[in-house]
Design a protein around this motif. Sequence first.
Motif, PDB file in Angstrom:
ATOM      1  N   GLU A 124       0.844  -1.190   0.000  1.00 31.65           N
ATOM      2  CA  GLU A 124       0.000   0.000   0.000  1.00 31.65           C
ATOM      3  C   GLU A 124       0.882   1.243   0.000  1.00 31.65           C
ATOM      4  O   GLU A 124       1.878   1.301   0.718  1.00 31.65           O
TER       5      GLU A 124
ATOM      6  N   ASP B 106      -0.812   0.146  -5.400  1.00 36.99           N
ATOM      7  CA  ASP B 106      -2.067   0.895  -5.470  1.00 36.99           C
ATOM      8  C   ASP B 106      -2.770   0.661  -6.805  1.00 36.99           C
ATOM      9  O   ASP B 106      -3.987   0.476  -6.858  1.00 36.99           O
ATOM     10  N   TYR B 107      -1.992   0.655  -7.891  1.00 39.49           N
ATOM     11  CA  TYR B 107      -2.588   0.382  -9.203  1.00 39.49           C
ATOM     12  C   TYR B 107      -3.149  -1.046  -9.267  1.00 39.49           C
ATOM     13  O   TYR B 107      -4.219  -1.274  -9.832  1.00 39.49           O
TER      14      TYR B 107
ATOM     15  N   GLU C  67      -6.394  -1.190  -7.473  1.00 30.41           N
ATOM     16  CA  GLU C  67      -7.403  -0.515  -8.301  1.00 30.41           C
ATOM     17  C   GLU C  67      -7.890  -1.440  -9.420  1.00 30.41           C
ATOM     18  O   GLU C  67      -9.091  -1.519  -9.688  1.00 30.41           O
TER      19      GLU C  67
ATOM     20  N   ALA D 139     -11.649  -2.902  -9.896  1.00 32.98           N
ATOM     21  CA  ALA D 139     -12.381  -2.612 -11.132  1.00 32.98           C
ATOM     22  C   ALA D 139     -12.944  -3.883 -11.762  1.00 32.98           C
ATOM     23  O   ALA D 139     -13.988  -3.850 -12.403  1.00 32.98           O
TER      24      ALA D 139
ATOM     25  N   GLU E 102     -11.673  -8.458  -5.674  1.00 31.89           N
ATOM     26  CA  GLU E 102     -11.103  -8.149  -4.362  1.00 31.89           C
ATOM     27  C   GLU E 102     -10.745  -9.400  -3.584  1.00 31.89           C
ATOM     28  O   GLU E 102      -9.856  -9.384  -2.739  1.00 31.89           O
TER      29      GLU E 102
ATOM     30  N   PRO F  71      -6.000   0.550 -14.771  1.00 30.73           N
ATOM     31  CA  PRO F  71      -5.989   1.927 -14.280  1.00 30.73           C
ATOM     32  C   PRO F  71      -5.221   2.802 -15.273  1.00 30.73           C
ATOM     33  O   PRO F  71      -4.488   2.298 -16.122  1.00 30.73           O
TER      34      PRO F  71
END
Length: 163
Positions: A51, A57-58, A61, A65, A69, A122
């Motif tokens: 993180e 982070d990408y 994301e 999307a 998860e 992303p």
Amino acid sequence: MADLESAGLVEERVPFASNRLVIVVPRSNPADVGEFADLARGGMKLVLGGEGVPIGDYAAEALAAAGLEAALDNVVSLEEDVKGVLGKVALDEADAGIVYSTDARAAGEDVRVVEIPGAAQPKVRYLAAVVTAGDRDAADAYLDLLLGEEGVRTLTAAGFGPR
């Protein structure tokens, strides 16, 4: 870059290249990863950037999307950078990892690449800006080179996408 811009230390940001994410798997692909959804399978050993690390982070994301998860439950290691993710995968310490396509390309034969669908990608953009207190002529010359035909050709040859 946003912090530098808000502090008035740089002029307007200019995008100069883009990148995309891919999945890397060990050369032998023992977990038989063939698509993005496979990262959410039970028992998968996934390695990501931590993180606050851009690649981490990408990756989070992209997983969100795609509604994947659940893949976060398979994370066995959070690395400080892309090299750490690639290293774990190349050494068969993980079944898969998510990295930039340019880094996967640079890894060559050490890993195999599995594409991530465009809808989950992303926006990975690289920015440049001129520092307000510096050699303006040199900065302008560098930006001209970076954004010009030679810069675009060099970045494209290295696997980067358009601005």
